[in-house]
Scaffold this motif. Sequence first.
Motif, PDB file in Angstrom:
ATOM      1  N   SER A  70       4.580   9.073  -0.681  1.00  0.00           N
ATOM      2  CA  SER A  70       3.727   9.389  -1.829  1.00  0.00           C
ATOM      3  C   SER A  70       3.352  10.856  -1.766  1.00  0.00           C
ATOM      4  N   GLY A  71       3.721  11.596  -2.794  1.00  0.00           N
ATOM      5  CA  GLY A  71       3.467  13.030  -2.834  1.00  0.00           C
ATOM      6  C   GLY A  71       2.015  13.375  -3.103  1.00  0.00           C
ATOM      7  N   PRO A  72       1.705  14.682  -3.180  1.00  0.00           N
ATOM      8  CA  PRO A  72       0.317  15.126  -3.311  1.00  0.00           C
ATOM      9  C   PRO A  72      -0.370  14.692  -4.608  1.00  0.00           C
ATOM     10  N   SER A  73       0.381  14.425  -5.669  1.00  0.00           N
ATOM     11  CA  SER A  73      -0.251  14.003  -6.926  1.00  0.00           C
ATOM     12  C   SER A  73      -0.363  12.486  -7.060  1.00  0.00           C
ATOM     13  N   HIS A  74       0.063  11.776  -6.047  1.00  0.00           N
ATOM     14  CA  HIS A  74       0.003  10.310  -6.052  1.00  0.00           C
ATOM     15  C   HIS A  74      -1.415   9.861  -5.718  1.00  0.00           C
ATOM     16  N   TRP A  75      -1.882   8.804  -6.358  1.00  0.00           N
ATOM     17  CA  TRP A  75      -3.237   8.286  -6.090  1.00  0.00           C
ATOM     18  C   TRP A  75      -3.418   7.912  -4.619  1.00  0.00           C
ATOM     19  N   GLN A  76      -2.338   7.454  -3.941  1.00  0.00           N
ATOM     20  CA  GLN A  76      -2.485   7.118  -2.521  1.00  0.00           C
ATOM     21  C   GLN A  76      -2.860   8.351  -1.700  1.00  0.00           C
ATOM     22  N   SER A  77      -2.292   9.496  -2.040  1.00  0.00           N
ATOM     23  CA  SER A  77      -2.624  10.729  -1.322  1.00  0.00           C
ATOM     24  C   SER A  77      -4.071  11.119  -1.579  1.00  0.00           C
ATOM     25  N   CYS A  78      -4.536  10.922  -2.809  1.00  0.00           N
ATOM     26  CA  CYS A  78      -5.948  11.187  -3.127  1.00  0.00           C
ATOM     27  C   CYS A  78      -6.854  10.258  -2.334  1.00  0.00           C
ATOM     28  N   TRP A  79      -6.521   8.977  -2.315  1.00  0.00           N
ATOM     29  CA  TRP A  79      -7.356   8.006  -1.609  1.00  0.00           C
ATOM     30  C   TRP A  79      -7.392   8.275  -0.115  1.00  0.00           C
ATOM     31  N   GLU A  80      -6.273   8.723   0.425  1.00  0.00           N
ATOM     32  CA  GLU A  80      -6.222   9.023   1.858  1.00  0.00           C
ATOM     33  C   GLU A  80      -7.271  10.072   2.221  1.00  0.00           C
ATOM     34  N   LYS A  81      -7.517  11.024   1.318  1.00  0.00           N
ATOM     35  CA  LYS A  81      -8.506  12.075   1.550  1.00  0.00           C
ATOM     36  C   LYS A  81      -9.923  11.613   1.216  1.00  0.00           C
ATOM     37  N   GLU A  82     -10.054  10.706   0.249  1.00  0.00           N
ATOM     38  CA  GLU A  82     -11.375  10.342  -0.275  1.00  0.00           C
ATOM     39  C   GLU A  82     -12.017   9.137   0.409  1.00  0.00           C
ATOM     40  N   ILE A  83     -11.229   8.195   0.874  1.00  0.00           N
ATOM     41  CA  ILE A  83     -11.789   6.970   1.455  1.00  0.00           C
ATOM     42  C   ILE A  83     -12.009   7.177   2.947  1.00  0.00           C
ATOM     43  N   VAL A  84     -13.256   7.038   3.358  1.00  0.00           N
ATOM     44  CA  VAL A  84     -13.596   7.185   4.775  1.00  0.00           C
ATOM     45  C   VAL A  84     -12.863   6.095   5.565  1.00  0.00           C
ATOM     46  N   GLY A  85     -12.180   6.511   6.593  1.00  0.00           N
ATOM     47  CA  GLY A  85     -11.450   5.569   7.437  1.00  0.00           C
ATOM     48  C   GLY A  85     -10.034   5.279   6.966  1.00  0.00           C
ATOM     49  N   ALA A  86      -9.596   5.919   5.890  1.00  0.00           N
ATOM     50  CA  ALA A  86      -8.234   5.689   5.394  1.00  0.00           C
ATOM     51  C   ALA A  86      -7.240   6.549   6.162  1.00  0.00           C
ATOM     52  N   ARG A  87      -6.073   5.960   6.382  1.00  0.00           N
ATOM     53  CA  ARG A  87      -4.993   6.746   6.995  1.00  0.00           C
ATOM     54  C   ARG A  87      -3.649   6.214   6.517  1.00  0.00           C
ATOM     55  N   ARG A  88      -2.723   7.137   6.354  1.00  0.00           N
ATOM     56  CA  ARG A  88      -1.361   6.795   5.957  1.00  0.00           C
ATOM     57  C   ARG A  88      -0.605   6.338   7.198  1.00  0.00           C
ATOM     58  N   VAL A  89       0.085   5.220   7.065  1.00  0.00           N
ATOM     59  CA  VAL A  89       0.887   4.719   8.175  1.00  0.00           C
ATOM     60  C   VAL A  89       2.263   5.372   8.089  1.00  0.00           C
ATOM     61  N   GLU A  90       2.667   6.008   9.174  1.00  0.00           N
ATOM     62  CA  GLU A  90       3.997   6.627   9.249  1.00  0.00           C
ATOM     63  C   GLU A  90       4.986   5.507   9.552  1.00  0.00           C
ATOM     64  N   LEU A  91       5.717   5.099   8.515  1.00  0.00           N
ATOM     65  CA  LEU A  91       6.588   3.932   8.631  1.00  0.00           C
ATOM     66  C   LEU A  91       7.980   4.247   9.163  1.00  0.00           C
ATOM     67  N   GLY A  92       8.362   5.505   9.125  1.00  0.00           N
ATOM     68  CA  GLY A  92       9.713   5.868   9.572  1.00  0.00           C
ATOM     69  C   GLY A  92      10.419   6.655   8.494  1.00  0.00           C
ATOM     70  N   ASP A  93      11.703   6.468   8.371  1.00  0.00           N
ATOM     71  CA  ASP A  93      12.504   7.188   7.380  1.00  0.00           C
ATOM     72  C   ASP A  93      12.110   6.709   5.984  1.00  0.00           C
ATOM     73  N   TRP A  94      11.523   7.608   5.208  1.00  0.00           N
ATOM     74  CA  TRP A  94      11.040   7.259   3.863  1.00  0.00           C
ATOM     75  C   TRP A  94      12.179   7.096   2.865  1.00  0.00           C
ATOM     76  N   ASP A  95      13.331   7.654   3.145  1.00  0.00           N
ATOM     77  CA  ASP A  95      14.444   7.606   2.191  1.00  0.00           C
ATOM     78  C   ASP A  95      15.515   6.583   2.549  1.00  0.00           C
ATOM     79  N   ALA A  96      15.558   6.165   3.784  1.00  0.00           N
ATOM     80  CA  ALA A  96      16.511   5.134   4.235  1.00  0.00           C
ATOM     81  C   ALA A  96      15.744   4.152   5.117  1.00  0.00           C
ATOM     82  N   PRO A  97      14.897   3.341   4.503  1.00  0.00           N
ATOM     83  CA  PRO A  97      14.004   2.485   5.286  1.00  0.00           C
ATOM     84  C   PRO A  97      14.744   1.410   6.080  1.00  0.00           C
ATOM     85  N   ASP A  98      14.273   1.195   7.284  1.00  0.00           N
ATOM     86  CA  ASP A  98      14.774   0.135   8.148  1.00  0.00           C
ATOM     87  C   ASP A  98      13.669  -0.915   8.212  1.00  0.00           C
ATOM     88  N   PRO A  99      13.865  -2.088   7.609  1.00  0.00           N
ATOM     89  CA  PRO A  99      12.791  -3.088   7.582  1.00  0.00           C
ATOM     90  C   PRO A  99      12.209  -3.412   8.957  1.00  0.00           C
TER      91      PRO A  99
END
Length: 175
Positions: free
Chosen positions: A12-41
């Motif tokens: 999710s890029g900088p204009s995505h609501w998830q990026s906004c929420w990550e900064k605004e919601i106390v205790g929020a953090r983005r989970v680094e899931l791995g390769d964003w373009d070739a996901p491995d389930p």
Amino acid sequence: MNALILPGLGNSGPSHWQSCWEKEIVGARRVELGDWDAPDPAVWIARLDDAVSNAGPDAVLIAHSLSCSLVAHWARRPRPIRAAMLVAPADVDSRDRTPEPAWTFAPMPLERLPFPALLVSSSNDPYVSIDRAKTFAGAWGARFVDIGDKGHINGDSELGGWAEGKALLDDLLSL
């Protein structure tokens, strides 16, 4: 609240609501899931499981697009969480609607989720039909909300901090 932000394919890029929420919601953090373009389930599920394990039972999953499928796959594990907000699920079973990298998450699990969930969809999402989104919500036991013509509910939808979405999240957490 331990909010775990779970972006979909491509992150999710900088204009995505998830990026906004990550900064605004106390205790929020983005989970680094791995390769964003070739996901491995297997990798994505393991990383989500580690994040939930570290966050504890107060964890709230805030998933977008492909990560809605991730949550449905991960939910087969017996870790308790507080709730999940699933936004704009990508129909991983549809070769017409989703790009090939998303197909690795097919078939979409359709078992009831063992935690409270809310599925938010748009009536003109190119990655899932509204009827299919309703099918997911019904199968998962999730409350369903159609927010109208908002596309894929992403940065291109120009939602900014998406106040309506935050209100829906607050509603989910008040149950």
